[in-house]
Design an enzyme around this catalytic site. Structure first.
Site, mmCIF file in Angstrom:
data_model
loop_
_atom_site.group_PDB
_atom_site.id
_atom_site.type_symbol
_atom_site.label_atom_id
_atom_site.label_comp_id
_atom_site.label_asym_id
_atom_site.label_seq_id
_atom_site.Cartn_x
_atom_site.Cartn_y
_atom_site.Cartn_z
ATOM 1 N N GLU A 66 0.110 5.157 12.706
ATOM 2 C CA GLU A 66 0.451 6.303 11.868
ATOM 3 C C GLU A 66 0.463 7.588 12.684
ATOM 4 O OE1 GLU A 66 -0.737 8.541 7.685
ATOM 5 O OE2 GLU A 66 -2.129 7.085 8.562
ATOM 6 N N CYS B 43 0.794 -1.225 0.000
ATOM 7 C CA CYS B 43 0.000 0.000 0.000
ATOM 8 C C CYS B 43 0.829 1.278 0.000
ATOM 9 C CB CYS B 43 -0.957 -0.020 1.183
ATOM 10 S SG CYS B 43 -1.923 -1.543 1.240
ATOM 11 N N HIS C 35 -2.459 8.172 5.591
ATOM 12 C CA HIS C 35 -2.678 6.847 5.008
ATOM 13 C C HIS C 35 -3.907 6.201 5.627
ATOM 14 C CE1 HIS C 35 -1.667 3.060 3.106
ATOM 15 N NE2 HIS C 35 -1.834 2.442 4.273
ATOM 16 N N PHE D 61 2.211 -3.440 3.949
ATOM 17 C CA PHE D 61 2.652 -4.725 4.481
ATOM 18 C C PHE D 61 4.102 -4.972 4.081
ATOM 19 C CE2 PHE D 61 -1.716 -7.070 4.747
ATOM 20 C CZ PHE D 61 -2.090 -6.228 5.769
ATOM 21 N N LYS E 194 -9.592 8.044 2.331
ATOM 22 C CA LYS E 194 -10.065 6.658 2.213
ATOM 23 C C LYS E 194 -11.466 6.510 2.793
ATOM 24 C CE LYS E 194 -5.557 4.299 2.243
ATOM 25 N NZ LYS E 194 -4.654 5.455 2.339
ATOM 26 N N HIS F 146 -9.915 1.786 0.506
ATOM 27 C CA HIS F 146 -8.459 1.628 0.420
ATOM 28 C C HIS F 146 -8.098 0.993 -0.919
ATOM 29 C CE1 HIS F 146 -4.375 1.144 1.224
ATOM 30 N NE2 HIS F 146 -4.394 0.175 2.123
#
Length: 423
Positions: free
Chosen positions: A323, A172, A312, A409, A344, A349
């Site tokens: 975050e 991502c 994010h 990830f 988002k 997402h």
């Protein structure tokens, strides 16, 4: 000294529709692109919602007109993520008026298109066909269609871009890393212009089942438009979306020399690894903080210069907190003065495409002096109550510098700083 890199074209395909201005106006109006899944049958599955790109029939004003992008014959040779990239690229390149014909200009154009997963629907459909009909029924285009680098490859072929070509597949964070890679290529002299960003088209039973097994997806099926709720106490996971966000970037001098209109400056980029866990970042946000600090430093700015943060924040209970921990590590108490929102909340997402689209939203926020809202944010986590998370409604702003974050990830972090022209 690095050259000043500017954006001269932008293109969007998203759950809110296609076209930068139309999508932006819907985002500011608080509309949601999340709905019930109708593309395939999943009635017995716990996840019933996603953010699909509308077609022209469902959305005559801003839906994707597939026939205007590829022929029926060509469509059979490409996966959905490549189709989205083709559509976004057409808008971005037309705005930039970059259609190189000379061998020199073609060789000086890079194509860096990220994706988190690539052609998963092609893979799952081919596996079903293999099991039910046998290997002889498989198309010779299956492998080329599902390869993650094929969006970049098809774009390069269609537009005859013969410079460096690449495809970050860093989950991502990939979309922002594609932009950063393009900036590096321009600064190193390997390219003069780059088409950069991310694309994703993997809303598929296998991807949904896989993320559901991790308990990462929202199951708020009865209220799709309320399901994506970053920072909210009542969030229960992210909503998967699809689409593409691409930018044309080049040096300021190159843009001016050819009569292009610079839209924004890409002033700083940073990336780092958590080296911690395959699916979760450290609670203190150290890795993300490193990427953010690099981006601000390379932009030659102070933390007080950042006037907006496009987070994010996906709407997962753990991820949003990590975050914010990274942001507090960088900005300290000054973070209370910086509006932070997660777009988002409106589109879901988009995985590898998230950074491309959210970078465009960050640019538009500076351009228009208005910040997009975090939808569905009614009660933030207790330890976030001191922050301005732009809940539910767009707000006016005088920000001239924005930060856009991407986390993925594998422990990958990326951050981009964008400036208004003249800042």
């Amino acid at each position: 000294m690095n050259s000043q890199i500017v954006v001269t074209g932008m293109g969007i395909v998203s759950p809110l529709g296609c076209g930068v201005e139309q999508v932006w106006s819907r985002l500011l109006a608080g509309q949601s692109g999340i709905g019930s899944i109708e593309r395939f049958n999943n009635e017995d599955f716990p996840v019933q919602i996603a953010g699909f790109v509308p077609d022209i029939d469902a959305d005559p004003k801003a839906g994707l007109d597939e026939a205007s992008i590829v022929s029926v014959k060509e469509r059979k040779k490409i996966d959905l993520f490549t189709l989205f990239a083709l559509a976004a690229a057409e808008e971005a390149l037309n705005q930039a008026n970059w259609h190189p014909e000379s061998p020199e200009d073609q060789a000086a154009t890079a194509t860096i298109i990220a994706t988190g997963i690539g052609g998963l629907p092609t893979i799952t459909a081919a596996q079903t066909l293999l099991q039910t009909k046998g290997f002889k029924r498989l198309s010779p285009f299956v492998a080329p269609a599902f390869l993650a680098n094929m969006a970049a490859g098809v774009l390069s072929i269609r537009h005859q871009f013969k410079g460096p070509i690449g495809c970050p597949i860093t989950a991502c964070a990939a979309g922002i890393q594609a932009i950063g890679d393009g900036m590096r290529l321009i600064n190193s002299g390997e390219a003069e212009v780059a088409l950069v960003g991310g694309t994703e088209g993997c809303i598929d039973p296998l991807s949904l089942a896989s993320f559901n097994a991790m308990r990462a997806l929202s199951t708020r099926n009865e209220a799709p438009t309320e399901a994506s709720r970053p920072f909210d106490k009542d969030r229960d996971g992210f909503v998967m979306g699809e689409g593409a966000g691409l930018l044309v970037i080049e040096t300021m001098s190159h843009a001016i020399a050819r009569g292009a209109t610079p839209l924004a400056i890409l002033s700083g980029y940073g990336t780092s690894a958590d080296a911690f866990h395959v699916t979760a970042g450290p609670a203190d946000g150290a890795g993300g903080a490193s990427a953010i600090s690099q981006a601000i430093s390379r932009a030659e700015l102070d933390i007080q210069d950042i006037g907006y943060i496009n987070a994010h924040a996906t709407s997962t209970p753990v991820g949003d907190q990590a975050e914010v921990a990274a942001l507090r590590k960088v900005f300290g108490d000054y973070l209370q003065n910086i509006p932070i929102s997660s777009t988002k909340s409106a589109i879901g997402h988009l995985l590898g495409a998230a950074g491309g689209i959210e970078s465009i939203f960050s640019i538009l926020a500076l351009r228009d002096g208005i910040l997009p809202p975090t939808l569905n944010l009614h009660q933030p986590d207790d330890n976030l109550s001191d922050l301005d998370l732009v809940p539910r409604n767009a707000v006016k702003s005088s920000a001239r510098h924005a930060l856009c974050n991407g986390l993925g990830f594998g422990g990958v972090n990326a951050a981009l700083v964008v400036n208004l022209i003249g800042s």
